[in-house]
Enzyme design. Structure first.
Site, PDB file in Angstrom:
ATOM      1  CG  HIS A 193      65.050  62.526  70.016  1.00 29.11           C
ATOM      2  ND1 HIS A 193      66.036  61.566  70.160  1.00 29.11           N
ATOM      3  CD2 HIS A 193      64.856  62.677  68.686  1.00 29.11           C
ATOM      4  CE1 HIS A 193      66.426  61.165  68.959  1.00 29.11           C
ATOM      5  NE2 HIS A 193      65.722  61.816  68.053  1.00 29.11           N
ATOM      6  CG  ASN A 198      65.374  66.897  67.525  1.00 34.50           C
ATOM      7  OD1 ASN A 198      64.429  67.011  66.742  1.00 34.50           O
ATOM      8  ND2 ASN A 198      65.773  65.719  67.967  1.00 34.50           N
ATOM      9  CG  HIS A 239      59.994  62.340  63.627  1.00 39.02           C
ATOM     10  ND1 HIS A 239      60.899  62.149  64.661  1.00 39.02           N
ATOM     11  CD2 HIS A 239      60.098  61.237  62.834  1.00 39.02           C
ATOM     12  CE1 HIS A 239      61.502  60.968  64.502  1.00 39.02           C
ATOM     13  NE2 HIS A 239      61.047  60.417  63.402  1.00 39.02           N
TER      14      HIS A 239
END
Length: 263
Positions: free
Chosen positions: A68, A40, A178
């Site tokens: 991601h 992220n 996460h």
């Protein structure tokens, strides 16, 4: 030896917090090796090569990823070319960019294995079984390394807890990432594996898991789509430090860590 594992780095505030905190943590706790989840780190979702190099320059040894990983296509060649520095979940199908595990020398010369896994419950990708994938990777590396760290990037606490017990005695540490919320269940499991359900987040603390809280609340109130934006409040670094026997790979202690950018 002492190993530091940092929770999901979120956006610029997360990168700035790690840049600020990491030298202090390494010095105070005599850290030999650093792992950080970086999925992220660029704008709150995904990672670009420029930010990957920036994070490594802070003193991070290996970056792990998660669901991601594919959000920023520029990272694909970087994943393929830098197995010693960055890994993505090992249980993606064969043929995708990058590698799911690595073995790297720590600053004290001890080899450290790092494995990245992705959970399947409530996650958006149809990946292979993380439990069987772990067994397959361990079969490849168990003869060359004793200290092994597993980043279990998953949504549910139950899947992470199950992985901890499944891996007990086979690896040095299983930690969850996460959900961006640090849990308070750090422990040493019966066979010597350290465990925590989630490291937490290295990012803007005054937020909703790193995102601008006003936009998230508006979405909950209206059920209408709103573009998420990384909150711009100062970052806080979350993670754990483990002390591990380098010969046996068994962990002797695990300590939760929190450090604000502005102390």
């Amino acid at each position: 030896m002492n190993i530091l594992c940092l929770g999901d780095i979120v956006g610029r505030p997360g990168r700035e917090a790690v840049a600020y905190a990491l030298p202090k943590i390494k010095k105070e706790h005599a850290i030999d090796f650093v792992i950080a989840n970086a999925e992220n780190a660029s704008g709150g979702c995904g990672l670009i090569p420029k930010n990957a190099d920036e994070i490594l320059s802070f003193g991070v040894d290996v970056m792990t990823m998660g669901d991601h990983v594919w959000d920023k296509p520029d990272i694909y060649p970087y994943l393929q070319e830098n197995q010693q520095k960055i890994i993505r979940p090992a249980n993606f199908p064969e043929g995708v960019p990058g590698f799911g595990w690595t073995v790297v020398n720590a600053s004290n010369g001890i080899k450290v294995g790092v494995i990245n896994l992705l959970g399947r419950t409530f996650m958006r990708y149809n990946v292979l079984c993380p439990f069987l994938t772990l067994e397959g990777v361990l079969a490849q590396i168990k003869d060359q390394v004793s200290v092994i760290i597993v980043d279990m990037h998953a949504e549910t606490t139950s899947e992470k807890v199950a992985m901890g017990h499944f891996a007990d005695g086979k690896v040095s540490l299983v930690y969850g990432t996460h959900t961006h919320i640090q849990t308070a269940d750090e422990k040493i499991l019966p066979q010597g594996t350290a465990y925590i359900t989630d490291l937490g987040m290295s990012g803007p603390y005054d937020s909703v898991i790193g995102q601008d809280k006003r936009k998230i609340i508006t979405r909950f109130l209206t059920s209408m789509p709103h573009k998420f934006e990384v909150a711009q409040s100062p970052g806080t670094v979350h993670g754990v430090i483990i002390n591990v026997d380098a010969k046996t790979g068994r962990s002797k202690a695990i300590t939760r860590l929190q450090m604000a950018h502005k102390e």
